[in-house]
Scaffold this motif. Structure first.
Motif, PDB file in Angstrom:
ATOM      1  N   UNK A  39      15.234   5.425 -18.155  1.00  0.00           N
ATOM      2  CA  UNK A  39      14.779   5.276 -16.600  1.00  0.00           C
ATOM      3  C   UNK A  39      13.596   5.265 -16.654  1.00  0.00           C
ATOM      4  N   UNK A  40      13.282   4.624 -16.049  1.00  0.00           N
ATOM      5  CA  UNK A  40      11.542   4.455 -15.532  1.00  0.00           C
ATOM      6  C   UNK A  40      10.846   5.869 -15.253  1.00  0.00           C
ATOM      7  N   UNK A  41       9.732   6.124 -15.963  1.00  0.00           N
ATOM      8  CA  UNK A  41       9.085   7.120 -14.986  1.00  0.00           C
ATOM      9  C   UNK A  41       9.584   8.323 -15.222  1.00  0.00           C
ATOM     10  N   UNK A  42       9.937   9.198 -16.004  1.00  0.00           N
ATOM     11  CA  UNK A  42      10.976   9.885 -16.318  1.00  0.00           C
ATOM     12  C   UNK A  42      10.055  10.327 -17.032  1.00  0.00           C
ATOM     13  N   UNK A  43       9.940  11.604 -17.370  1.00  0.00           N
ATOM     14  CA  UNK A  43       8.949  12.492 -18.165  1.00  0.00           C
ATOM     15  C   UNK A  43       9.542  14.524 -18.235  1.00  0.00           C
ATOM     16  N   UNK A  44       9.534  14.473 -19.539  1.00  0.00           N
ATOM     17  CA  UNK A  44       9.958  15.592 -20.329  1.00  0.00           C
ATOM     18  C   UNK A  44       8.688  16.432 -20.431  1.00  0.00           C
ATOM     19  N   UNK A  45       8.695  18.139 -19.977  1.00  0.00           N
ATOM     20  CA  UNK A  45       7.397  18.212 -20.653  1.00  0.00           C
ATOM     21  C   UNK A  45       8.259  19.969 -21.128  1.00  0.00           C
ATOM     22  N   UNK A 255      19.679  11.656  -6.487  1.00  0.00           N
ATOM     23  CA  UNK A 255      17.616  12.102  -6.382  1.00  0.00           C
ATOM     24  C   UNK A 255      18.028  10.830  -5.975  1.00  0.00           C
ATOM     25  N   UNK A 256      16.814  10.875  -4.800  1.00  0.00           N
ATOM     26  CA  UNK A 256      16.516   9.567  -3.875  1.00  0.00           C
ATOM     27  C   UNK A 256      15.542   9.813  -4.532  1.00  0.00           C
ATOM     28  N   UNK A 257      14.608   8.631  -5.889  1.00  0.00           N
ATOM     29  CA  UNK A 257      13.881   8.694  -5.333  1.00  0.00           C
ATOM     30  C   UNK A 257      12.795   7.255  -5.175  1.00  0.00           C
ATOM     31  N   UNK A 258      11.637   8.078  -4.507  1.00  0.00           N
ATOM     32  CA  UNK A 258      11.294   6.625  -3.369  1.00  0.00           C
ATOM     33  C   UNK A 258      10.816   5.514  -4.616  1.00  0.00           C
ATOM     34  N   UNK A 259      10.172   4.218  -4.334  1.00  0.00           N
ATOM     35  CA  UNK A 259      10.006   3.152  -4.744  1.00  0.00           C
ATOM     36  C   UNK A 259       8.683   3.630  -5.826  1.00  0.00           C
ATOM     37  N   UNK A 260       8.296   3.650  -7.156  1.00  0.00           N
ATOM     38  CA  UNK A 260       6.976   4.322  -7.910  1.00  0.00           C
ATOM     39  C   UNK A 260       6.764   5.624  -7.827  1.00  0.00           C
ATOM     40  N   UNK A 261       7.595   6.565  -7.248  1.00  0.00           N
ATOM     41  CA  UNK A 261       7.598   8.119  -8.379  1.00  0.00           C
ATOM     42  C   UNK A 261       7.969   7.659  -9.536  1.00  0.00           C
TER      43      UNK A 261
END
Length: 386
Positions: A39-45, A255-261
C-alpha cells in the motif's frame, strides 16, 4: 534445548529474567512489512510503551518502523536507539512542558493532541521557540472493543481523546493559532483486540467523520488509526505471529482514504509479545490441603499483567518431561494477588526447575517494579546467548 529455549545456557543466569527470541521478532516484522508494503503511504510506528528494551528497539528500527511515544523518556530512548525524529509521534493525555519542548527541539513528526488546553500550551511553547508544531487531534470515536475493560480507550467514558462533537470547533480554533499546524486525526480504541469487527467499526466512524470534514471544506493529510491488534496467549507455539493480513486487509477494504492521504498505525503488543518469555526458577513445591503450589522466584514485580488484568499467560516447565500434575504457580511477593496461574497442568515440577511464562514480550519487562526492594529483571536476547 527444549523447544526454542537454550536451557543449558539459562542455568548460569540469575532468575528471574526476560528472554527474547530475536528470530521470531524479525519474522514478525517481516510479516508486517510484507502487508504494508503493498500500500502507498502506509506507515507503522512501534508503540514503545510495550517494550523499550534497547536491543529490541534497534531491531525494530532496522526494519523501518517509526516510534509511537507516550512520554518524554520514550522519545529519548527512541532517539538514542536510532529512530528518525521524522518518524516519531507523541501521544498522551498529560504531556508536561519539558516533554513538549523535547518534541519541539527534536522536530518530531507529530503531536497527537487530546484537549484544547494541551493545544494551547503546545502553541505557546512553540511560539517561544519560533517554531510551528505539527499536531493531529486524537478523537474519541465512542467505539467499543471486545477486550478487557481496563484496556479499552475509545469509549466516551474514557479519559482519552476529544469528543466527536467538538471535532470541527477544535480544528477551527487551531486554525487561529499561528504556531500549530493541524495535519491529521488520531484514533485508538483499545488493546488486545482479536475481533476484526471492532476495527471495521472504527473504519466506519472515520469515514463518517471525514465526510463531515469535507462538508466543512476541511481536508487533512494523515489518518492515524492507532494499534490494538492482539496476540494468541493460549497458543504461542502454534500461532507465534498475529494475523496481520486480516488486520491490514480490514483497513484496506473498509477505510475510505482520500487521494494523497497517508495512513498510520501504532502497533506494540502484536510486534513483541510472542517473542518474549519470563524465565523463573522454582523455589519450593508446597502441598496444601486442597492445592499444590509451585512457588517461583518471579513475582508481579516482574510481570504484573496477571495481577492487574487477570491476564492469562501459558506456562511451561522447560526442565521436565515427566507426567503432568496440577499446580497454582505463585510468586514470593507479600500480596495475595501475586499469582501467575491457578489450577494449571505442568510437567511434574521440582525445586530448581525452570518455568517459562510465555507471550511476555509486551507489558512485561517495561512494567517491572522494585516493590519489596526487589531487583529489576534483566533482559537477554537469543543473539546474546548464541
Amino acid at each position: 534445548m527444549k523447544g526454542k529455549f537454550p536451557v543449558e545456557r539459562f542455568q548460569t543466569l540469575r532468575t528471574p529474567f526476560y528472554y527474547y527470541d530475536t528470530e521470531l521478532l524479525r519474522q514478525t516484522l517481516q510479516a508486517i512489512n510484507a502487508e504494508t508494503s503493498r500500500h502507498t503511504n502506509w506507515h507503522v510506528h512501534y508503540a514503545v510503551k510495550a517494550n523499550a528494551n534497547p536491543k529490541l528497539l534497534r531491531i525494530i528500527r532496522e526494519a523501518g518502523l517509526g516510534a509511537d511515544c507516550v512520554s518524554g523518556g520514550e522519545i529519548e530512548v527512541s532517539l538514542k536507539t536510532g529512530f528518525q525524529s521524522s518518524k516519531i509521534v507523541f501521544a498522551g493525555v498529560g504531556k508536561s512542558d519539558w516533554e513538549i519542548n523535547l518534541g519541539l527541539d527534536s522536530d518530531i513528526f507529530c503531536f497527537n493532541v487530546e484537549s484544547i488546553p494541551e493545544l494551547e500550551v503546545i502553541n505557546e511553547l512553540a511560539q517561544a521557540k519560533g517554531k510551528v508544531a505539527r499536531v493531529a487531534f486524537r478523537l474519541n470515536p465512542n467505539v467499543g472493543a471486545h477486550t478487557h475493560a481496563n484496556i479499552t480507550t475509545g469509549l466516551a467514558e474514557n479519559k482519552f481523546g476529544i469528543a466527536m462533537r467538538d471535532m470541527i470547533p477544535v480544528i477551527e480554533h487551531a486554525a487561529q493559532l499561528k504556531h500549530v499546524q493541524v495535519v491529521g486525526l488520531h484514533f485508538h480504541i483499545g488493546s488486545q483486540i482479536l475481533d476484526m469487527g471492532d476495527f471495521q467499526a472504527l473504519c466506519n466512524r472515520i469515514n463518517e467523520l471525514q465526510d463531515e470534514l469535507e462538508r466543512h471544506r476541511i481536508r487533512l493529510e494523515h489518518i492515524n488509526v492507532g494499534g490494538g491488534l492482539g496476540v494468541d496467549y493460549e497458543h504461542p507455539n502454534r500461532l507465534p505471529i498475529p494475523d496481520f493480513k486480516a488486520y491490514f486487509d480490514t483497513y484496506a477494504k473498509k477505510l475510505k482514504l482520500r487521494p494523497g492521504q497517508s495512513l498510520h498505525f501504532e502497533l506494540g503488543r502484536a510486534v513483541v509479545a510472542q517473542c518474549g518469555s519470563l524465565l523463573t526458577r522454582t523455589l519450593y513445591i508446597k502441598k496444601g490441603a486442597v492445592k499444590q503450589f509451585a512457588i517461583v522466584d518471579a513475582g508481579f514485580t516482574d510481570l504484573i499483567r496477571p495481577a492487574l488484568y487477570q491476564a492469562y499467560h501459558k506456562i511451561e516447565n522447560i526442565s521436565s518431561d515427566e507426567a503432568t500434575e496440577c499446580y497454582d504457580v505463585v510468586g514470593p511477593i507479600c500480596e495475595s494477588t501475586d499469582v501467575f496461574a491457578k489450577q494449571i497442568d505442568l510437567n511434574a515440577t521440582h525445586r530448581g526447575d525452570l518455568l517459562a511464562i510465555r507471550s511476555a514480550g509486551a507489558y512485561g519487562e517495561i512494567m517491572a517494579s522494585q516493590y519489596n526492594c526487589r531487583r529489576l529483571p534483566l533482559g537477554y536476547t537469543s543473539d546474546d546467548l548464541l
